[in-house]
Design a protein around this motif. Structure first.
Motif, PDB file in Angstrom:
ATOM      1  N   ASN A 163      -8.225   7.961 -16.409  1.00 52.30           N
ATOM      2  CA  ASN A 163      -7.294   7.026 -17.053  1.00 52.30           C
ATOM      3  C   ASN A 163      -5.883   7.602 -17.127  1.00 52.30           C
ATOM      4  N   ALA A 164      -5.771   8.912 -17.338  1.00 52.48           N
ATOM      5  CA  ALA A 164      -4.450   9.549 -17.382  1.00 52.48           C
ATOM      6  C   ALA A 164      -3.755   9.431 -16.023  1.00 52.48           C
ATOM      7  N   LEU A 165      -4.520   9.619 -14.947  1.00 51.27           N
ATOM      8  CA  LEU A 165      -3.945   9.504 -13.605  1.00 51.27           C
ATOM      9  C   LEU A 165      -3.567   8.053 -13.298  1.00 51.27           C
ATOM     10  N   ILE A 166      -4.395   7.116 -13.732  1.00 48.63           N
ATOM     11  CA  ILE A 166      -4.077   5.694 -13.532  1.00 48.63           C
ATOM     12  C   ILE A 166      -2.797   5.331 -14.277  1.00 48.63           C
ATOM     13  N   ASP A 167      -2.657   5.827 -15.509  1.00 47.36           N
ATOM     14  CA  ASP A 167      -1.448   5.543 -16.290  1.00 47.36           C
ATOM     15  C   ASP A 167      -0.205   6.084 -15.587  1.00 47.36           C
ATOM     16  N   MET A 168      -0.310   7.258 -14.967  1.00 47.09           N
ATOM     17  CA  MET A 168       0.831   7.818 -14.236  1.00 47.09           C
ATOM     18  C   MET A 168       1.208   6.914 -13.062  1.00 47.09           C
ATOM     19  N   LYS A 169       0.199   6.368 -12.397  1.00 48.30           N
ATOM     20  CA  LYS A 169       0.477   5.510 -11.245  1.00 48.30           C
ATOM     21  C   LYS A 169       1.032   4.154 -11.661  1.00 48.30           C
ATOM     22  N   ARG A 170       0.713   3.720 -12.870  1.00 49.37           N
ATOM     23  CA  ARG A 170       1.206   2.426 -13.352  1.00 49.37           C
ATOM     24  C   ARG A 170       2.613   2.523 -13.945  1.00 49.37           C
ATOM     25  N   GLU A 171       3.106   3.719 -14.108  1.00 47.54           N
ATOM     26  CA  GLU A 171       4.453   3.867 -14.666  1.00 47.54           C
ATOM     27  C   GLU A 171       5.468   3.237 -13.721  1.00 47.54           C
ATOM     28  N   LYS A 172       6.338   2.407 -14.267  1.00 43.08           N
ATOM     29  CA  LYS A 172       7.300   1.678 -13.454  1.00 43.08           C
ATOM     30  C   LYS A 172       8.428   2.593 -12.999  1.00 43.08           C
ATOM     31  N   TYR A 173       9.010   2.244 -11.850  1.00 44.56           N
ATOM     32  CA  TYR A 173      10.172   2.976 -11.365  1.00 44.56           C
ATOM     33  C   TYR A 173      11.330   2.770 -12.334  1.00 44.56           C
ATOM     34  N   LYS A 174      12.118   3.810 -12.557  1.00 43.65           N
ATOM     35  CA  LYS A 174      13.241   3.720 -13.501  1.00 43.65           C
ATOM     36  C   LYS A 174      14.460   3.069 -12.870  1.00 43.65           C
ATOM     37  N   ASN A 175      14.618   3.205 -11.568  1.00 45.10           N
ATOM     38  CA  ASN A 175      15.816   2.672 -10.917  1.00 45.10           C
ATOM     39  C   ASN A 175      15.530   2.481  -9.431  1.00 45.10           C
ATOM     40  N   ILE A 176      16.516   1.950  -8.737  1.00 43.04           N
ATOM     41  CA  ILE A 176      16.334   1.631  -7.322  1.00 43.04           C
ATOM     42  C   ILE A 176      16.170   2.888  -6.476  1.00 43.04           C
ATOM     43  N   ARG A 177      16.715   4.017  -6.937  1.00 41.62           N
ATOM     44  CA  ARG A 177      16.533   5.273  -6.201  1.00 41.62           C
ATOM     45  C   ARG A 177      15.062   5.650  -6.142  1.00 41.62           C
ATOM     46  N   GLU A 178      14.377   5.597  -7.302  1.00 42.80           N
ATOM     47  CA  GLU A 178      12.974   5.992  -7.360  1.00 42.80           C
ATOM     48  C   GLU A 178      12.111   5.059  -6.510  1.00 42.80           C
ATOM     49  N   GLU A 179      12.338   3.762  -6.632  1.00 42.29           N
ATOM     50  CA  GLU A 179      11.561   2.811  -5.844  1.00 42.29           C
ATOM     51  C   GLU A 179      11.779   3.027  -4.352  1.00 42.29           C
ATOM     52  N   SER A 180      13.029   3.200  -3.960  1.00 45.46           N
ATOM     53  CA  SER A 180      13.344   3.373  -2.546  1.00 45.46           C
ATOM     54  C   SER A 180      12.798   4.685  -2.002  1.00 45.46           C
ATOM     55  N   ALA A 181      12.782   5.734  -2.833  1.00 49.43           N
ATOM     56  CA  ALA A 181      12.242   7.016  -2.384  1.00 49.43           C
ATOM     57  C   ALA A 181      10.775   6.874  -1.990  1.00 49.43           C
ATOM     58  N   PHE A 182      10.016   6.081  -2.756  1.00 46.34           N
ATOM     59  CA  PHE A 182       8.598   5.880  -2.422  1.00 46.34           C
ATOM     60  C   PHE A 182       8.445   5.108  -1.114  1.00 46.34           C
ATOM     61  N   PHE A 183       9.134   3.972  -1.013  1.00 47.16           N
ATOM     62  CA  PHE A 183       8.990   3.147   0.186  1.00 47.16           C
ATOM     63  C   PHE A 183       9.526   3.862   1.426  1.00 47.16           C
ATOM     64  N   TRP A 184      10.617   4.603   1.263  1.00 48.38           N
ATOM     65  CA  TRP A 184      11.160   5.328   2.413  1.00 48.38           C
ATOM     66  C   TRP A 184      10.189   6.409   2.876  1.00 48.38           C
ATOM     67  N   GLY A 185       9.479   7.030   1.946  1.00 46.85           N
ATOM     68  CA  GLY A 185       8.479   8.027   2.325  1.00 46.85           C
ATOM     69  C   GLY A 185       7.408   7.436   3.220  1.00 46.85           C
ATOM     70  N   GLU A 186       6.983   6.213   2.905  1.00 41.12           N
ATOM     71  CA  GLU A 186       5.988   5.546   3.747  1.00 41.12           C
ATOM     72  C   GLU A 186       6.553   5.237   5.128  1.00 41.12           C
ATOM     73  N   ILE A 187       7.820   4.837   5.180  1.00 39.91           N
ATOM     74  CA  ILE A 187       8.445   4.499   6.463  1.00 39.91           C
ATOM     75  C   ILE A 187       8.659   5.751   7.305  1.00 39.91           C
ATOM     76  N   SER A 188       9.207   6.795   6.698  1.00 46.49           N
ATOM     77  CA  SER A 188       9.547   7.999   7.464  1.00 46.49           C
ATOM     78  C   SER A 188       8.303   8.713   7.983  1.00 46.49           C
ATOM     79  N   GLN A 189       7.183   8.646   7.242  1.00 47.87           N
ATOM     80  CA  GLN A 189       5.945   9.264   7.720  1.00 47.87           C
ATOM     81  C   GLN A 189       5.156   8.346   8.651  1.00 47.87           C
ATOM     82  N   GLY A 190       5.493   7.056   8.638  1.00 50.65           N
ATOM     83  CA  GLY A 190       4.794   6.120   9.513  1.00 50.65           C
ATOM     84  C   GLY A 190       3.509   5.566   8.935  1.00 50.65           C
ATOM     85  N   THR A 191       3.191   5.886   7.679  1.00 52.20           N
ATOM     86  CA  THR A 191       1.936   5.421   7.084  1.00 52.20           C
ATOM     87  C   THR A 191       2.009   3.956   6.669  1.00 52.20           C
ATOM     88  N   LEU A 192       3.175   3.513   6.180  1.00 51.77           N
ATOM     89  CA  LEU A 192       3.422   2.106   5.841  1.00 51.77           C
ATOM     90  C   LEU A 192       2.431   1.548   4.825  1.00 51.77           C
TER      91      LEU A 192
END
Length: 655
Positions: free
Chosen positions: A535-564
């Motif tokens: 449950n602690a790990l699930i809560d960490m994953k449910r934490e919302k992004y604080k700003n557009i930098r954090e959100e974009s960092a996650f999505f860009w990681g998927e793009i740059s690695q090709g995992t999508l």
């Protein structure tokens, strides 16, 4: 404000009723020039006053920043507000330090009139003063002296200062005026590919969470030649530093207005990052792209950058042992990385003409991976990328050419062998450092949903026991931690310990002793404790992004690695909710515990000055059973198979 020169750094700052000037390693003539120029500029301000438009600019910047400020850590917010409470009345606690109250020419003039040569303090730091000081400060034992500068000397400096054309700043063209939110019809939660050509690929994500007039832009320039050798890697680094240097004229105004940008080298070329208010972002982006298209090598600035980089490479040997261990681990695992000493040797032989020859050849094969997110319409994002292509690829003077599909680069990672323990012992580059360090890496799998969550959960469960045992109980060293490692989708666990108490070989033994101890703990874990950790790990994953930098960092990681896997968090939460304790135990028993059948180990051992004799012993002794000592990193790297890249793989992003 700071100025750079080949002989040192100059900086000065204003505070109420005082001027503090700090100079580092500069000659007398430069010190006199900077002091003289400073007071000439102060005189200009005193005589001309502060125009109302400057105050209006400041007010606009502050009000925009206050109303559209990104979320920050609560602790920082509390500190800021509590500081305001000591100064301002209650009605102004939230806004007083952020927005100026009113334009007060008399108060501004009063402050300016106090900035005189009579109450200036000059801090001058230089090795030239060794043996010429008469005082020592009590905290660090630094030698210094205090001298008064006669008024006649100060006046002479002012009169003899360079005859510069000093003037008030021009209006800031980057201050946003249109803060309206774009009306995007399709509110998608994940990025989508908007456009693809021979020259670029555009990913787009509208703002569906923050609703601020901001945009995030990331552009990866993929150039195969950029990292093909130590020399090309260094030249790419020099190019990006020079580009940032040339953009300094724009950097201050842009940053003040809430626009931030960076140009950095990466594994496949170089990267341009921009974030801030969307209104004037196009202006800044055009400036950066224009500097790339019309890049010229200025010999004087090349020399400054080369000197700065040389100092950085030469200081590498003074990095802490645990940092050297992390560096060596990366050097062993990543397919195309170059040792720092070879890059330093390449840098020492470079001249400005080498960069002039290299840059057109590097850009002759280019592909741009773009990501636009935030308050921007799809058609506008497409228009911007099309405009960039026109400048860099399709004009009569363009040096950029398209990159053939066969030459697209992928970052691949060395695959370790099951059931074998690889170890790489090395002496610390700084023989005076008494600390030794161990990086004990357990390579487990390549990106896989179920194994990802098992690894993450294991790290959550084992992190505190590892810290408690290795640092608190055994007191091996101040740095003793367990963390996950992700190398381009290849995942594992790593223990990092820095110690004067035991040599790295013994630290390795202590890690395995901990794993034996933890095996019992894991098998005896109550179901309630297991569920609590899930449950602690699930809560960490449910934490919302604080700003557009954090959100974009996650999505860009998927793009740059090709995992999508843009829905990665949601999928991992679903997998965690179905996870059983027996699956975690099986995962540990197969991949992590001592003697596990699927276990793959890489032990990086950095021996400090206190353990030189232990180093001599380990390099002369025969490897233990089921162990292999790495004597040549690059021979080892060439001899091992590599994990496949997600880019171009089955079901993944096509190049």
């Amino acid at each position: 404000m700071s100025l750079e020169a080949g002989e040192g750094d100059w900086s000065y700052e204003f505070s109420f009723f005082s001027v503090v000037i700090q100079l580092t390693d500069v000659g007398h003539e430069h010190m006199e020039d900077v002091v003289g120029l400073l007071f000439r500029y102060i005189t200009l301000l005193q005589t001309s006053g502060t125009p109302k438009w400057i105050f209006d600019e400041l007010l606009a910047i502050c009000e925009t920043g206050f109303h559209y400020r990104d979320k920050s850590p609560p602790s920082n917010y509390v500190v800021n507000i509590s500081s305001n409470m000591q100064i301002f009345p209650p009605e102004d606690w939230l806004i007083a330090s952020s927005v100026p109250s009113k334009f007060s020419p008399d108060a501004i003039q009063k402050v300016l009139n106090e900035l005189t040569t009579e109450n200036v303090r000059i801090f001058w730091e230089s090795k030239l003063f060794e043996g010429h000081t008469d005082l020592t400060e009590p905290w660090y034992g630094t030698s210094y002296c205090v001298e008064a500068v006669p008024p006649s000397i100060m006046q002479k400096w002012v009169e003899n200062a360079p005859n510069e054309d000093l003037h008030l700043p021009k209006p800031n063209i980057f201050i946003p005026t249109d803060l309206s939110l774009k009306n995007v019809e399709e509110k998608t939660s994940f990025p989508c590919m908007l456009r693809k050509t021979l020259f670029s690929r555009l990913w787009y994500k509208p703002d569906t969470m923050f609703f601020t007039p901001k945009v995030f832009i990331k552009m990866d320039f993929h150039c195969p030649l950029s990292n093909s050798s130590p020399e090309s890697s260094v030249l790419t680094d020099v190019f990006t530093r020079l580009l940032m240097d040339y953009l300094n004229d724009y950097a201050y105004d842009a940053e003040v207005a809430g626009l931030y940008y960076a140009v950095r080298p990466n594994d496949t070329g170089f990267q341009v990052t921009m974030v801030g208010y969307n209104d004037k972002m196009r202006t800044l982006l055009d400036t950066v792209i224009g500097k790339i298209a019309d890049f010229e090598v200025k010999i004087d600035r090349f020399s400054v950058i080369k000197e700065t980089m040389t100092k950085g490479y030469e200081n590498f040997k003074f990095r802490q042992p645990y940092q050297q261990a992390m560096y060596n681990c990366t050097l062993i695992l990543e397919e195309q990385t170059w040792p720092w000493d070879e890059e330093l040797a390449a840098l020492s032989n470079l001249e400005a003409r080498n960069l002039e020859d290299f840059l057109p050849r590097m850009l002759a094969k280019t592909f741009i991976e773009c990501y636009f997110a935030g308050n921007i319409e799809p058609s506008e994002a497409e228009s911007v990328v099309q405009h960039i292509e026109g400048i860099l690829f399709n004009s009569s003077t363009s040096v950029c050419k398209s990159l053939p599909p066969s030459q697209h680069l992928t970052k691949r990672i060395v695959k370790l062998e099951r059931g074998l323990r690889y170890y790489y012992p090395a002496m610390c580059l700084n023989q005076q450092d008494e600390n030794s360090s161990l990086l004990h890496y357990i390579q487990i799998h390549q990106d896989d949903l179920k194994q990802n969550v098992l690894l993450q959960l294991l790290a959550v469960v084992a992190k505190q026991p590892a810290f408690h045992q290795l640092r608190s109980v055994e007191q091996l060293g101040y740095i003793a931690l367990l963390r996950q490692r992700n190398d381009s989708g290849v995942r594992g666990l790593q223990f990092i310990i820095q110690s004067t108490v035991k040599d790295p070989s013994n630290l390795d033994a202590r890690v395995e002793a901990f794993l034996n101890m933890f095996e019992v703990t894991l098998h005896e874990m109550p179901d309630a404790e297991f569920k609590s950790n899930v449950n602690a790990l699930i809560d960490m994953k449910r934490e919302k992004y604080k700003n557009i930098r954090e959100e974009s960092a996650f999505f860009w990681g998927e793009i740059s690695q090709g995992t999508l896997k843009f829905d990665r968090k949601e999928a991992e939460i679903a997998a965690l909710e179905e996870l059983k304790k027996e699956e975690l135990i099986e995962f540990f028993d197969n991949h992590v515990k001592v003697g596990a059948p699927e276990k793959k180990i890489l032990s990086i051992q950095i021996y400090g000055g206190l353990h030189a004799s232990e180093y001599e012993k380990i390099v002369h002794d025969a490897p233990p059973p089921h162990s292999h000592r790495i004597t040549d990193i690059f021979s080892f790297r060439r001899s091992r198979p590599l994990y496949g890249s997600f880019k171009g793989g089955a079901g993944q992003m096509k190049l």
